[in-house]
Design a protein around this motif. Structure first.
Motif, PDB file in Angstrom:
ATOM      1  N   UNK A 257     -26.960  23.628  15.669  1.00  0.00           N
ATOM      2  CA  UNK A 257     -27.864  23.305  16.772  1.00  0.00           C
ATOM      3  C   UNK A 257     -29.299  23.774  16.562  1.00  0.00           C
ATOM      4  N   UNK A 258     -29.496  24.754  15.665  1.00  0.00           N
ATOM      5  CA  UNK A 258     -30.847  25.302  15.467  1.00  0.00           C
ATOM      6  C   UNK A 258     -31.313  25.230  14.024  1.00  0.00           C
ATOM      7  N   UNK A 259     -30.404  24.922  13.112  1.00  0.00           N
ATOM      8  CA  UNK A 259     -30.777  24.868  11.703  1.00  0.00           C
ATOM      9  C   UNK A 259     -30.919  26.226  11.065  1.00  0.00           C
ATOM     10  N   UNK A 260     -30.339  27.242  11.691  1.00  0.00           N
ATOM     11  CA  UNK A 260     -30.376  28.597  11.141  1.00  0.00           C
ATOM     12  C   UNK A 260     -29.180  29.370  11.693  1.00  0.00           C
ATOM     13  N   UNK A 261     -28.749  30.428  10.995  1.00  0.00           N
ATOM     14  CA  UNK A 261     -27.576  31.168  11.483  1.00  0.00           C
ATOM     15  C   UNK A 261     -27.908  32.044  12.683  1.00  0.00           C
ATOM     16  N   UNK A 262     -26.905  32.317  13.479  1.00  0.00           N
ATOM     17  CA  UNK A 262     -27.011  33.248  14.596  1.00  0.00           C
ATOM     18  C   UNK A 262     -25.941  34.323  14.433  1.00  0.00           C
ATOM     19  N   UNK A 263     -26.162  35.485  15.038  1.00  0.00           N
ATOM     20  CA  UNK A 263     -25.085  36.458  15.150  1.00  0.00           C
ATOM     21  C   UNK A 263     -24.448  36.284  16.528  1.00  0.00           C
ATOM     22  N   UNK A 264     -23.427  37.070  16.828  1.00  0.00           N
ATOM     23  CA  UNK A 264     -22.701  36.887  18.087  1.00  0.00           C
ATOM     24  C   UNK A 264     -23.610  37.038  19.303  1.00  0.00           C
ATOM     25  N   UNK A 265     -24.426  38.076  19.308  1.00  0.00           N
ATOM     26  CA  UNK A 265     -25.281  38.318  20.470  1.00  0.00           C
ATOM     27  C   UNK A 265     -26.251  37.162  20.695  1.00  0.00           C
ATOM     28  N   UNK A 266     -26.834  36.661  19.613  1.00  0.00           N
ATOM     29  CA  UNK A 266     -27.778  35.551  19.735  1.00  0.00           C
ATOM     30  C   UNK A 266     -27.065  34.270  20.169  1.00  0.00           C
ATOM     31  N   UNK A 267     -25.841  34.057  19.680  1.00  0.00           N
ATOM     32  CA  UNK A 267     -25.078  32.876  20.102  1.00  0.00           C
ATOM     33  C   UNK A 267     -24.789  32.933  21.600  1.00  0.00           C
ATOM     34  N   UNK A 268     -24.341  34.089  22.081  1.00  0.00           N
ATOM     35  CA  UNK A 268     -24.041  34.232  23.501  1.00  0.00           C
ATOM     36  C   UNK A 268     -25.284  33.959  24.339  1.00  0.00           C
ATOM     37  N   UNK A 269     -26.411  34.485  23.910  1.00  0.00           N
ATOM     38  CA  UNK A 269     -27.661  34.262  24.644  1.00  0.00           C
ATOM     39  C   UNK A 269     -28.063  32.786  24.622  1.00  0.00           C
ATOM     40  N   UNK A 270     -27.920  32.153  23.458  1.00  0.00           N
ATOM     41  CA  UNK A 270     -28.332  30.758  23.324  1.00  0.00           C
ATOM     42  C   UNK A 270     -27.466  29.827  24.173  1.00  0.00           C
ATOM     43  N   UNK A 271     -26.174  30.107  24.244  1.00  0.00           N
ATOM     44  CA  UNK A 271     -25.256  29.229  24.977  1.00  0.00           C
ATOM     45  C   UNK A 271     -25.156  29.559  26.462  1.00  0.00           C
ATOM     46  N   UNK A 272     -25.797  30.637  26.911  1.00  0.00           N
ATOM     47  CA  UNK A 272     -25.705  31.050  28.305  1.00  0.00           C
ATOM     48  C   UNK A 272     -26.049  29.924  29.293  1.00  0.00           C
ATOM     49  N   UNK A 273     -27.106  29.126  29.047  1.00  0.00           N
ATOM     50  CA  UNK A 273     -27.415  28.056  30.010  1.00  0.00           C
ATOM     51  C   UNK A 273     -26.336  26.980  30.105  1.00  0.00           C
ATOM     52  N   UNK A 274     -25.403  26.949  29.151  1.00  0.00           N
ATOM     53  CA  UNK A 274     -24.368  25.917  29.139  1.00  0.00           C
ATOM     54  C   UNK A 274     -23.068  26.366  29.811  1.00  0.00           C
ATOM     55  N   UNK A 275     -23.047  27.567  30.400  1.00  0.00           N
ATOM     56  CA  UNK A 275     -21.894  27.953  31.202  1.00  0.00           C
ATOM     57  C   UNK A 275     -21.682  26.941  32.320  1.00  0.00           C
ATOM     58  N   UNK A 276     -20.460  26.618  32.691  1.00  0.00           N
ATOM     59  CA  UNK A 276     -19.168  27.096  32.202  1.00  0.00           C
ATOM     60  C   UNK A 276     -18.531  26.138  31.176  1.00  0.00           C
ATOM     61  N   UNK A 277     -19.323  25.732  30.201  1.00  0.00           N
ATOM     62  CA  UNK A 277     -18.843  24.745  29.227  1.00  0.00           C
ATOM     63  C   UNK A 277     -19.075  25.195  27.780  1.00  0.00           C
TER      64      UNK A 277
END
Length: 308
Positions: A257-277
């Motif tokens: 989705x971003x063209x670069x790797x994320x760690x767990x914390x960054x993934x959780x932050x990035x996907x937060x607006x997509x809750x509850x999906x």
């Protein structure tokens, strides 16, 4: 194969598009899974241990909105009442309208993708525990060996080699050396046996709210965030259960989705607006073929714990 009485037959018809393959493929655990088999005619065979007894069932996609089911065994009639949940009929994607073009296109192309709900907690929990911090190939081999040895014959005309998964009581009684021979280290085998001792309380989590269900699972020593999420995705049909701690997931989401790797914390932050999906996002990437993770080094080694 074991042949039983006349099957229970039903056809589930949905007002929405329904893809049998896309919806249920993650319920299987590798090639040769004795509880999940796709036959050359395209039918999906699965087994389960319902409260009323064992069941084998055969699912076939009839058309874009319909799936036909034939079920055998003492648990067949009860299973038939759960078929809509299994096929994700109550999976609610209302309000899910991702702006990212990759996700928007995947959603457009996959209107029949649902998040299934099996309601069978322990059947989802044991494979998840076996997959903790080991290569998937090794975990699948352990599952295959243990279920083949300790499960029961699949009722009805199921394909050869299919088995009904053991009950929690059976898992609790499996000796440590049999886990060892199946390539399962003491930490994981201990978690399975500990969970089996409170199996009925864990099964009750299927009737709880998502937060309460996850909390119930994590009371057991050895069941952390990742394992609980893997169970919630399958047993509870939780479209938001994100497998934080997965070896590949955060990097895959980032590259896709971003063209670069994320760690767990960054993934959780990035996907937060997509809750509850958030889990729905992961499935869309997987099924659409848009999940990307460049290979920079050797594959994770397959560890054989039987040599230790």
């Amino acid at each position: 194969m074991t042949v039983s009485a006349t099957p229970v037959e039903t056809t589930h018809r949905s007002p929405r598009p329904l893809s049998l393959t896309a919806t249920l493929d993650r319920l299987g655990h590798g090639r040769g899974d004795p509880c999940h088999r796709v036959t050359p005619d395209g039918a999906l065979w699965r087994t389960s241990l319902m409260p009323s007894g064992p069941v084998s069932y055969r699912l076939v996609q009839v058309d874009r909105h319909s799936v036909a089911c034939r079920a055998w065994g003492a648990g067949a009639a009860e299973f038939a009442t759960t078929l809509p949940d299994l096929l994700g009929e109550h999976d609610d994607a209302t309000g899910f309208a991702p702006e990212h073009p990759t996700l928007a296109e995947a959603l457009r192309r996959l209107p029949g993708l649902r998040i299934p709900r099996t309601g069978r907690v322990f059947e989802a929990l044991v494979p998840a525990i076996l997959e903790q911090k080991v290569h998937g190939i090794a975990a699948q081999a352990s599952w295959r060996r243990l279920v083949t040895a300790h499960g029961t014959a699949a009722p009805g005309p199921a394909p050869d080699g299919m088995r009904v998964p053991p009950s929690a009581q059976v898992w609790r009684r499996i000796p440590s050396w049999e886990f060892h021979r199946a390539g399962v280290d003491p930490r994981r085998s201990r978690t399975i046996v500990t969970a089996a001792a409170v199996g009925s309380r864990l099964e009750a989590a299927a009737a709880m709210t998502p937060a309460a269900a996850l909390a119930r699972l994590r009371v057991v020593d050895g069941i952390g965030e990742w394992t609980a999420a893997e169970v919630a995705q399958r047993a509870f049909g939780d479209a938001d259960a994100l497998s934080v701690g997965d070896f590949h997931l955060a990097a895959t989401v980032g590259w896709s989705l971003l063209g670069r790797p994320l760690d767990d914390a960054a993934m959780v932050e990035y996907l937060e607006p997509l809750r509850p999906h958030r889990y729905r996002v992961v499935r869309l990437l997987e099924v659409s073929g848009q999940a990307v993770k460049p290979k920079f080094g050797p594959r994770t080694p397959v560890t054989d714990h039987r040599d230790r």
